[in-house]
Motif scaffolding. Structure first.
Motif, mmCIF file in Angstrom:
data_model
loop_
_atom_site.group_PDB
_atom_site.id
_atom_site.type_symbol
_atom_site.label_atom_id
_atom_site.label_comp_id
_atom_site.label_asym_id
_atom_site.label_seq_id
_atom_site.Cartn_x
_atom_site.Cartn_y
_atom_site.Cartn_z
ATOM 1 N N GLU A 37 19.282 9.748 19.218
ATOM 2 C CA GLU A 37 20.070 9.385 18.042
ATOM 3 C C GLU A 37 21.549 9.445 18.408
ATOM 4 O O GLU A 37 22.025 10.443 18.949
ATOM 5 N N ILE A 38 22.259 8.366 18.112
ATOM 6 C CA ILE A 38 23.699 8.342 18.362
ATOM 7 C C ILE A 38 24.375 9.215 17.309
ATOM 8 O O ILE A 38 24.158 9.027 16.114
ATOM 9 N N THR A 39 25.169 10.176 17.758
ATOM 10 C CA THR A 39 25.883 11.057 16.832
ATOM 11 C C THR A 39 27.365 10.726 16.764
ATOM 12 O O THR A 39 28.038 11.112 15.809
ATOM 13 N N ASP A 40 27.881 10.034 17.787
ATOM 14 C CA ASP A 40 29.285 9.608 17.776
ATOM 15 C C ASP A 40 29.387 8.363 18.643
ATOM 16 O O ASP A 40 28.642 8.212 19.617
ATOM 17 N N ALA A 41 30.293 7.473 18.269
ATOM 18 C CA ALA A 41 30.480 6.242 19.028
ATOM 19 C C ALA A 41 31.960 5.922 19.094
ATOM 20 O O ALA A 41 32.719 6.242 18.181
ATOM 21 N N GLY A 42 32.354 5.301 20.173
ATOM 22 C CA GLY A 42 33.724 4.853 20.345
ATOM 23 C C GLY A 42 33.723 3.598 21.192
ATOM 24 O O GLY A 42 32.675 3.163 21.663
ATOM 25 N N ALA A 43 34.865 3.032 21.413
ATOM 26 C CA ALA A 43 34.965 1.781 22.157
ATOM 27 C C ALA A 43 34.409 1.902 23.580
ATOM 28 O O ALA A 43 33.834 0.957 24.108
ATOM 29 N N ASP A 44 34.556 3.079 24.200
ATOM 30 C CA ASP A 44 34.175 3.244 25.601
ATOM 31 C C ASP A 44 33.088 4.268 25.862
ATOM 32 O O ASP A 44 32.813 4.599 27.003
ATOM 33 N N ARG A 45 32.456 4.789 24.811
ATOM 34 C CA ARG A 45 31.442 5.823 25.042
ATOM 35 C C ARG A 45 30.617 6.059 23.778
ATOM 36 O O ARG A 45 30.980 5.646 22.698
ATOM 37 N N ILE A 46 29.475 6.735 23.985
ATOM 38 C CA ILE A 46 28.686 7.240 22.859
ATOM 39 C C ILE A 46 28.284 8.671 23.166
ATOM 40 O O ILE A 46 28.282 9.102 24.322
ATOM 41 N N THR A 47 27.936 9.387 22.116
ATOM 42 C CA THR A 47 27.282 10.682 22.239
ATOM 43 C C THR A 47 25.929 10.517 21.587
ATOM 44 O O THR A 47 25.823 9.980 20.479
ATOM 45 N N ALA A 48 24.886 10.944 22.285
ATOM 46 C CA ALA A 48 23.525 10.807 21.776
ATOM 47 C C ALA A 48 22.799 12.136 21.931
ATOM 48 O O ALA A 48 23.080 12.903 22.850
ATOM 49 N N GLU A 49 21.860 12.383 21.022
ATOM 50 C CA GLU A 49 21.075 13.614 21.070
ATOM 51 C C GLU A 49 19.588 13.291 21.098
ATOM 52 O O GLU A 49 19.150 12.332 20.470
#
Length: 73
Positions: A37-49
């Motif tokens: 599950e993506i918890t944060d997204a930005g133009a150059d990266r994501i955070t997933a759990e």
């Protein structure tokens, strides 16, 4: 959707927090099958759990391991 919503876009697809994804070219079969599950997204990266672990992935990481929405093949 507002213009300020965090979004990551690659290969014409958009990914936002709350999206469930897979990484089809991940190194192990388990990681290819796992749903993240993506918890944060930005133009150059994501955070997933997944499974209690958090992964911060750069655009380069994602280009290497691929990304697709979990409901897509």
């Amino acid at each position: 959707m507002t213009g300020t919503e965090p979004v990551f876009e690659i290969d014409g697809r958009r990914y936002t927090p709350g999206d469930r994804v897979r990484f089809p070219n991940a190194a192990t079969r388990k990681n290819r099958a796992r749903v993240y599950e993506i918890t944060d997204a930005g133009a150059d990266r994501i955070t997933a759990e997944a499974d209690g672990c958090t992964y911060q992935l750069s655009r380069g990481d994602i280009a290497a391991i691929g990304i697709t929405h979990a409901d897509q093949k």
